[in-house]
Design a protein around this motif. Sequence first.
Motif, PDB file in Angstrom:
ATOM      1  N   ILE A   1      40.964  43.769  11.352  1.00 38.20           N
ATOM      2  CA  ILE A   1      40.895  44.701  12.476  1.00 38.20           C
ATOM      3  C   ILE A   1      41.880  44.339  13.599  1.00 38.20           C
ATOM      4  O   ILE A   1      42.554  45.231  14.132  1.00 38.20           O
ATOM      5  N   PRO A   2      42.010  43.061  14.005  1.00 39.50           N
ATOM      6  CA  PRO A   2      43.012  42.756  15.042  1.00 39.50           C
ATOM      7  C   PRO A   2      44.420  43.187  14.664  1.00 39.50           C
ATOM      8  O   PRO A   2      45.186  43.660  15.516  1.00 39.50           O
ATOM      9  N   PHE A   3      44.763  43.025  13.381  1.00 43.62           N
ATOM     10  CA  PHE A   3      46.076  43.482  12.922  1.00 43.62           C
ATOM     11  C   PHE A   3      46.183  44.989  13.076  1.00 43.62           C
ATOM     12  O   PHE A   3      47.210  45.514  13.537  1.00 43.62           O
ATOM     13  N   ALA A   4      45.127  45.702  12.690  1.00 45.58           N
ATOM     14  CA  ALA A   4      45.144  47.163  12.804  1.00 45.58           C
ATOM     15  C   ALA A   4      45.260  47.599  14.258  1.00 45.58           C
ATOM     16  O   ALA A   4      45.972  48.563  14.580  1.00 45.58           O
ATOM     17  N   ILE A   5      44.582  46.889  15.147  1.00 46.46           N
ATOM     18  CA  ILE A   5      44.627  47.234  16.571  1.00 46.46           C
ATOM     19  C   ILE A   5      46.048  47.111  17.121  1.00 46.46           C
ATOM     20  O   ILE A   5      46.488  47.919  17.949  1.00 46.46           O
ATOM     21  N   CYS A   6      46.780  46.116  16.648  1.00 44.07           N
ATOM     22  CA  CYS A   6      48.157  45.911  17.125  1.00 44.07           C
ATOM     23  C   CYS A   6      49.051  47.098  16.815  1.00 44.07           C
ATOM     24  O   CYS A   6      49.983  47.406  17.567  1.00 44.07           O
ATOM     25  N   PHE A   7      48.793  47.794  15.687  1.00 41.03           N
ATOM     26  CA  PHE A   7      49.660  48.890  15.268  1.00 41.03           C
ATOM     27  C   PHE A   7      49.061  50.268  15.540  1.00 41.03           C
ATOM     28  O   PHE A   7      49.696  51.277  15.266  1.00 41.03           O
ATOM     29  N   ALA A   8      47.827  50.295  16.026  1.00 42.03           N
ATOM     30  CA  ALA A   8      47.158  51.587  16.252  1.00 42.03           C
ATOM     31  C   ALA A   8      47.483  52.092  17.656  1.00 42.03           C
ATOM     32  O   ALA A   8      46.666  51.984  18.576  1.00 42.03           O
ATOM     33  N   LYS A   9      48.637  52.629  17.820  1.00 41.11           N
ATOM     34  CA  LYS A   9      49.074  53.095  19.135  1.00 41.11           C
ATOM     35  C   LYS A   9      48.218  54.289  19.587  1.00 41.11           C
ATOM     36  O   LYS A   9      48.052  55.251  18.862  1.00 41.11           O
ATOM     37  N   GLY A  10      47.685  54.179  20.780  1.00 39.08           N
ATOM     38  CA  GLY A  10      46.894  55.267  21.338  1.00 39.08           C
ATOM     39  C   GLY A  10      45.437  55.270  20.917  1.00 39.08           C
ATOM     40  O   GLY A  10      44.627  56.009  21.477  1.00 39.08           O
ATOM     41  N   LYS A  11      45.071  54.476  19.916  1.00 40.86           N
ATOM     42  CA  LYS A  11      43.692  54.467  19.423  1.00 40.86           C
ATOM     43  C   LYS A  11      43.093  53.065  19.450  1.00 40.86           C
ATOM     44  O   LYS A  11      42.093  52.804  18.789  1.00 40.86           O
ATOM     45  N   ARG A  12      43.701  52.198  20.216  1.00 40.96           N
ATOM     46  CA  ARG A  12      43.247  50.802  20.208  1.00 40.96           C
ATOM     47  C   ARG A  12      41.846  50.655  20.771  1.00 40.96           C
ATOM     48  O   ARG A  12      41.031  49.905  20.226  1.00 40.96           O
ATOM     49  N   LEU A  13      41.548  51.359  21.838  1.00 41.53           N
ATOM     50  CA  LEU A  13      40.217  51.248  22.441  1.00 41.53           C
ATOM     51  C   LEU A  13      39.136  51.753  21.480  1.00 41.53           C
ATOM     52  O   LEU A  13      38.045  51.181  21.404  1.00 41.53           O
ATOM     53  N   ILE A  14      39.460  52.796  20.748  1.00 48.71           N
ATOM     54  CA  ILE A  14      38.494  53.325  19.777  1.00 48.71           C
ATOM     55  C   ILE A  14      38.249  52.321  18.664  1.00 48.71           C
ATOM     56  O   ILE A  14      37.110  52.083  18.245  1.00 48.71           O
ATOM     57  N   LEU A  15      39.335  51.682  18.177  1.00 47.19           N
ATOM     58  CA  LEU A  15      39.179  50.672  17.133  1.00 47.19           C
ATOM     59  C   LEU A  15      38.400  49.463  17.643  1.00 47.19           C
ATOM     60  O   LEU A  15      37.566  48.905  16.918  1.00 47.19           O
ATOM     61  N   ILE A  16      38.654  49.056  18.854  1.00 47.47           N
ATOM     62  CA  ILE A  16      37.923  47.926  19.428  1.00 47.47           C
ATOM     63  C   ILE A  16      36.442  48.269  19.550  1.00 47.47           C
ATOM     64  O   ILE A  16      35.561  47.465  19.192  1.00 47.47           O
ATOM     65  N   ALA A  17      36.158  49.483  20.030  1.00 50.00           N
ATOM     66  CA  ALA A  17      34.761  49.914  20.145  1.00 50.00           C
ATOM     67  C   ALA A  17      34.103  49.993  18.776  1.00 50.00           C
ATOM     68  O   ALA A  17      32.940  49.573  18.595  1.00 50.00           O
ATOM     69  N   GLY A  18      34.844  50.506  17.782  1.00 47.42           N
ATOM     70  CA  GLY A  18      34.307  50.586  16.425  1.00 47.42           C
ATOM     71  C   GLY A  18      34.014  49.216  15.838  1.00 47.42           C
ATOM     72  O   GLY A  18      33.003  49.013  15.161  1.00 47.42           O
ATOM     73  N   THR A  19      34.908  48.269  16.110  1.00 45.32           N
ATOM     74  CA  THR A  19      34.696  46.898  15.626  1.00 45.32           C
ATOM     75  C   THR A  19      33.445  46.291  16.242  1.00 45.32           C
ATOM     76  O   THR A  19      32.661  45.615  15.563  1.00 45.32           O
ATOM     77  N   CYS A  20      33.252  46.540  17.529  1.00 48.86           N
ATOM     78  CA  CYS A  20      32.044  46.029  18.203  1.00 48.86           C
ATOM     79  C   CYS A  20      30.787  46.630  17.569  1.00 48.86           C
ATOM     80  O   CYS A  20      29.779  45.929  17.398  1.00 48.86           O
ATOM     81  N   ILE A  21      30.865  47.901  17.218  1.00 49.02           N
ATOM     82  CA  ILE A  21      29.716  48.558  16.569  1.00 49.02           C
ATOM     83  C   ILE A  21      29.440  47.925  15.212  1.00 49.02           C
ATOM     84  O   ILE A  21      28.288  47.642  14.856  1.00 49.02           O
ATOM     85  N   MET A  22      30.500  47.703  14.437  1.00 55.13           N
ATOM     86  CA  MET A  22      30.342  47.073  13.120  1.00 55.13           C
ATOM     87  C   MET A  22      29.666  45.714  13.238  1.00 55.13           C
ATOM     88  O   MET A  22      28.701  45.405  12.519  1.00 55.13           O
ATOM     89  N   LEU A  23      30.192  44.876  14.126  1.00 56.51           N
ATOM     90  CA  LEU A  23      29.656  43.519  14.282  1.00 56.51           C
ATOM     91  C   LEU A  23      28.246  43.545  14.862  1.00 56.51           C
ATOM     92  O   LEU A  23      27.404  42.721  14.489  1.00 56.51           O
ATOM     93  N   LEU A  24      27.979  44.496  15.760  1.00 58.99           N
ATOM     94  CA  LEU A  24      26.653  44.592  16.364  1.00 58.99           C
ATOM     95  C   LEU A  24      25.608  44.970  15.317  1.00 58.99           C
ATOM     96  O   LEU A  24      24.526  44.369  15.260  1.00 58.99           O
ATOM     97  N   ILE A  25      25.923  45.960  14.500  1.00 57.83           N
ATOM     98  CA  ILE A  25      24.988  46.375  13.446  1.00 57.83           C
ATOM     99  C   ILE A  25      24.736  45.213  12.487  1.00 57.83           C
ATOM    100  O   ILE A  25      23.586  44.927  12.108  1.00 57.83           O
ATOM    101  N   ASN A  26      25.806  44.528  12.095  1.00 53.01           N
ATOM    102  CA  ASN A  26      25.663  43.393  11.176  1.00 53.01           C
ATOM    103  C   ASN A  26      24.805  42.290  11.788  1.00 53.01           C
ATOM    104  O   ASN A  26      23.951  41.701  11.115  1.00 53.01           O
ATOM    105  N   THR A  27      24.997  42.025  13.081  1.00 51.35           N
ATOM    106  CA  THR A  27      24.227  40.981  13.760  1.00 51.35           C
ATOM    107  C   THR A  27      22.758  41.363  13.876  1.00 51.35           C
ATOM    108  O   THR A  27      21.865  40.532  13.657  1.00 51.35           O
ATOM    109  N   ILE A  28      22.490  42.622  14.208  1.00 50.20           N
ATOM    110  CA  ILE A  28      21.105  43.086  14.336  1.00 50.20           C
ATOM    111  C   ILE A  28      20.379  42.970  13.000  1.00 50.20           C
ATOM    112  O   ILE A  28      19.216  42.525  12.932  1.00 50.20           O
ATOM    113  N   LEU A  29      21.059  43.356  11.931  1.00 52.51           N
ATOM    114  CA  LEU A  29      20.435  43.269  10.608  1.00 52.51           C
ATOM    115  C   LEU A  29      20.155  41.818  10.219  1.00 52.51           C
ATOM    116  O   LEU A  29      19.053  41.480   9.768  1.00 52.51           O
ATOM    117  N   ASN A  30      21.146  40.955  10.422  1.00 52.46           N
ATOM    118  CA  ASN A  30      21.014  39.565   9.972  1.00 52.46           C
ATOM    119  C   ASN A  30      20.073  38.744  10.841  1.00 52.46           C
ATOM    120  O   ASN A  30      19.293  37.925  10.324  1.00 52.46           O
TER     121      ASN A  30
END
Length: 613
Positions: A330-359
């Motif tokens: 994801i960090p690599f993708a964020i570097c090249f995702a021009k204009g959508k970096r905040l969305i990718l960062i928010a999406g990554t937080c959602i992914m990790l949050l869901i995984n943490t809540i489950l585990n």
Amino acid sequence: MKRWFNEILVLAVSMFTTAALFADVDSTGNLSMALNGDGIPQLIALVIVWAVYRKWIVEKRIVIRTGKREKVCSAVMAFLFSAFMIIGKAQTAEPDLKYEFFAILLFLGYMPLFYIITVVIICLTAYDFQKWTECRTGSLTEWLFEKHVTAGVILAVILCRLPYLIAFYPCSMSWDGGAQICCFFGTEPFTNHHPPFISYLYGAIAWYSQEWKLPNIGMFVIPVMQTLLSAFAVAQVCMLYKRFKLPYWVRWGSLVYYAAFTVWCIFDCTVIKDTLYYPLTLLFTLQLIYCLIDSSRFWLRKRNFVLMIVYAVLMMQTRNNGVYVLLFAIPFAICFAKGKRLILIAGTCIMLLINTILNNGLYPALGVISLDAKEDTYCILFQQTAKYGQDYPEDVTDEERVLLNTIFDYDEMVKVYNPQLADWVKNCLKLSEYHSADHTNKEFSEVKAEYFKVWFAQFCRHPMSYVKTFLECSYGYYYPEAKPYKEGTGFYENDRNMLTSGMHAYRQIKWLKPARFLLQQVSKAEYLPGIGLLYRCGFYTWCVLLAAMTLIAKKKYRLLIAVIPPAVNILVCLISPVNTCLRYAMPTMCMVPVLVGLLYYRSDPAQHGKAEG
């Protein structure tokens, strides 16, 4: 004078290369025998290599169109490949052979060979195959890869899986898969050693099939589910090929590989978490590629980003290693995702949050025991401690021995050390998940820091012992001549028999045993020239590295996103409990056709925007 020098150089290098190709370092300690150059195959190889090298060095008719960047990248890859071969052969080399000297001869032979092969491959990726796609195609190709991609590819994969689904009905049971079902049934402690999500999935299917008096039909749901998932993932690969207008030979080759390769076929029929993990990793990576390379179309539909989040969460829930793929990719993708970096960062937080809540929330609430320390994480350290005891027994201090004897049966640990499989050393643990009073393994967790101090002190005294141990415990993942260990090419027999304890009543059909035997013989294709490389973990590492260096040479940095997930998996394999375990390498194996396809991707600015970074 210079021409004569080049002629002599060509002959010398050709002899070195031939010697490297046919070197026999494991059956004799005699240098002349290790050279192994006296035979008809060796003579034929020498003539062919000499002819190629002469055109390259003397006539300069090869690699004339390569630039400095391509040559540098090719030289780096040639060096790495040569090192991999030398390290791999060193693990089985006869002790009496002075291998350090012989390694120099091997390097002189491998380096020019791999250099010219790498240069040729990089040059081939620059060839314009567009005319292949513009020429008249057959009706089947048109139907399968243009008109009905998803349905057609899924159908093709299922048809290839059908003989395995029938012969192994209802399923083939692996040790890990059986252990996870046992956790659900309560016959073993339900810990998070294996991903709880899969334990609940497999366990619920097994439990309901038993409760509803449909043991075989119920268990058959697992291979059907896995087959449909892998077939869908392959269909998405072919959709990517269609979107990027890749040559049809890439599409057909990939489909044959995914559909007919015996490893995918048998693992789809096997109850094991790896069969779910590799297609989910593939699907997540495909979404990342789609996001970066065809961003305008990707962001037109919110569903694409939602699917990326779903695939990421399922990937992390299927194997514990999935979180590392996410954290690196994801960090690599964020570097090249021009204009959508905040969305990718928010999406990554959602992914990790869901995984943490489950585990850390849901599973403990359901009674799953969280381990304080997972012993598999430290397998390579345990292996190094055991080998150190073999190499320098007199160097282990009394204080270190007391601590090590608290954690292990130390003398037994040193004696049973096996570089291919860490289980022998793990079985010597006195403080382990199995022996833990409350199954949390807190006993090992309490002395973990002290163990690390001993490990580091021994490393400081003899670092090369640790380096050699690491190499001999991991070389199979980058040495393409190492054969798969343990499960080999798949679970063709039930490895975890749950029937003897009466826990489950499922049975494989007895009169289909000859069919199962026949399919097992098909996997012996691993001994055929060329095809056999597909069964070698190290071969796929070479493919990933070659693809990465080719993309760098062509300045296609954005496409490197496809390299990160398989590269992360390779790194995980290097510290895994088993050397040359084919199922551990499957997330890397499934990505190779995608990487090959991307090497022939030509960006269309009118449709996709600028693809290169």
